[in-house]
Design an enzyme around this catalytic site. Structure first.
Site, PDB file in Angstrom:
ATOM      1  N   ARG A  66       7.447  -3.395  -0.653  1.00 21.25           N
ATOM      2  CA  ARG A  66       7.332  -3.190   0.787  1.00 21.25           C
ATOM      3  C   ARG A  66       6.034  -2.439   1.047  1.00 21.25           C
ATOM      4  O   ARG A  66       5.607  -1.587   0.264  1.00 21.25           O
ATOM      5  CB  ARG A  66       8.528  -2.392   1.335  1.00 21.25           C
ATOM      6  CG  ARG A  66       9.833  -3.169   1.411  1.00 21.25           C
ATOM      7  CD  ARG A  66       9.765  -4.287   2.442  1.00 21.25           C
ATOM      8  NE  ARG A  66      11.047  -4.981   2.610  1.00 21.25           N
ATOM      9  CZ  ARG A  66      11.410  -6.071   1.961  1.00 21.25           C
ATOM     10  NH1 ARG A  66      10.584  -6.598   1.059  1.00 21.25           N
ATOM     11  NH2 ARG A  66      12.580  -6.631   2.183  1.00 21.25           N
ATOM     12  N   GLU A  98       3.713  -5.001   9.317  1.00 18.21           N
ATOM     13  CA  GLU A  98       3.711  -6.449   9.244  1.00 18.21           C
ATOM     14  C   GLU A  98       4.112  -7.012  10.601  1.00 18.21           C
ATOM     15  O   GLU A  98       5.057  -6.512  11.203  1.00 18.21           O
ATOM     16  CB  GLU A  98       4.698  -6.944   8.175  1.00 18.21           C
ATOM     17  CG  GLU A  98       4.263  -6.631   6.758  1.00 18.21           C
ATOM     18  CD  GLU A  98       5.171  -7.255   5.706  1.00 18.21           C
ATOM     19  OE1 GLU A  98       6.023  -8.098   6.079  1.00 18.21           O
ATOM     20  OE2 GLU A  98       5.043  -6.909   4.531  1.00 18.21           O
ATOM     21  N   HIS A 132       3.447 -12.034   2.954  1.00 16.92           N
ATOM     22  CA  HIS A 132       4.885 -12.011   2.668  1.00 16.92           C
ATOM     23  C   HIS A 132       5.425 -13.415   2.373  1.00 16.92           C
ATOM     24  O   HIS A 132       6.457 -13.837   2.900  1.00 16.92           O
ATOM     25  CB  HIS A 132       5.649 -11.385   3.840  1.00 16.92           C
ATOM     26  CG  HIS A 132       6.844 -10.600   3.385  1.00 16.92           C
ATOM     27  ND1 HIS A 132       7.187  -9.377   3.930  1.00 16.92           N
ATOM     28  CD2 HIS A 132       7.784 -10.853   2.449  1.00 16.92           C
ATOM     29  CE1 HIS A 132       8.283  -8.919   3.344  1.00 16.92           C
ATOM     30  NE2 HIS A 132       8.660  -9.801   2.437  1.00 16.92           N
TER      31      HIS A 132
END
Length: 331
Positions: free
Chosen positions: A244, A273, A292
């Site tokens: 993360r 994000e 991602h």
């Protein structure tokens, strides 16, 4: 008998299960055939629902506080992701709702993704692809910047399914692999030359040419890679993050990349994000950003379906579930 096994043996059977995951018709038919005692209901837009008053279990999404309050029968949430930081809310913990994740589904795709980023840096692919965009055939300076992974050291921070799969692949390229794990009570893994706990991270960092973060986001891992940790890394080393974005102090990372302290960074996750368009990370020549996507795979749902089906079977049989999340550890 462990506390988890005791809970498994005494929990009531499922009667109503809601599914928002895109499981195939074949999988759904198999679940209904194997469990005629359960009503399976497909929900296409769960975010629009006020709550799920009849659901014993939900497969595929996280609930808002309001939805959870209006789901009094809910006893189990099976997520279709590995990360649970947005699912493991105080309300879920207080209610004692069992949470299981899809850990293991991503091992192949993400470990291959990480190897691809390491190989890209080794062979100067970011630079060569920019040359391709400019129609430049030969770049003699590339010879001074390429390197081989063979003989280099990879430090895997987080020895779960993904970290282990990465180590196995890296060994195949002739790399020495070190590992940092949060649970030192687990058996050793053959692919790792040496392993230790997070307490020894500072000792391991200076040895590594490449550092891959494969950790979940928890209170303990948030901001783990700050200026101090990055400064401990070998000069010119490469840092990769598929965990993360919040695990890395992004300001410290940008400073290290701009100043040449790090050779480069491969980032599948960022903070925040989506990464804002004005972030310096977009334009740094020694950064690979993949938005991602590392977990993407044509067989993702096939693998997830196996975990889901097995966990439903285990729940009904009173057996320990796969990937049950420990609310204390946070994963």
């Amino acid at each position: 008998m462990t506390s988890s096994e005791q809970r498994s043996a005494t929990r009531p059977s499922l009667r109503n299960v809601l599914v928002s995951a895109p499981l195939t018709d074949e999988v759904m038919q198999g679940l209904r055939r194997d469990h005629p005692e359960i009503t399976f209901e497909l929900i296409e837009h769960p975010e629009d629902a006020d709550g799920f008053p009849d659901a014993d279990a939900i497969i595929g999404w996280r609930l808002s506080s309001a939805q959870l309050e209006r789901s009094p029968r809910l006893r189990w949430l099976q997520t279709t992701s590995a990360g649970v930081e947005r699912v493991l809310t105080p309300e879920m913990i207080e209610r004692g709702i069992v949470i299981t994740n899809a850990s293991g589904v991503h091992a192949v795709s993400i470990s291959e993704h990480l190897m691809a980023m390491m190989l890209a840096f080794a062979r100067c692919l970011p630079r060569l692809l920019r040359n391709q965009d400019r129609h430049v055939w030969r770049d003699e300076n590339v010879r001074d910047h390429v390197f081989e992974l063979h003989g280099q050291t990879l430090l895997v921070v987080g020895m779960g399914d993904i970290g282990t799969a990465l180590a196995e692949r890296a060994v195949g390229f002739g790399m020495r692999v070190l590992g940092i794990r949060q649970r030192i009570d687990l058996p050793e893994v053959v692919a790792f030359s040496r392993t230790s706990s997070v307490a020894d991270l500072d000792t391991f960092l200076p040895e590594a040419d490449h550092v891959a973060i494969c950790l979940p986001l928890t209170d303990r891992t948030r901001g783990l890679f700050d200026t101090e940790k990055i400064d401990r890394m070998k000069p010119g080393a490469y840092l990769y993050n598929i965990g993360r974005g919040q695990i890395i102090d992004q300001v410290a990372l940008i400073d290290a990349l701009r100043g040449g302290r790090l050779g480069g960074a491969g980032l599948d996750v960022t903070d925040p994000e989506p990464l804002p368009g004005d972030s310096p990370l977009w334009d740094l020549p020694n950064v690979i950003i993949t938005g991602h996507t590392s977990g993407s795979s044509p067989v993702y749902w096939e693998r997830a379906s196996i975990i889901i089906a097995e966990n439903i079977r285990r729940w009904q049989a009173g057996e320990t579930l796969i990937n049950e999340v420990d609310p204390v550890r946070g994963y």
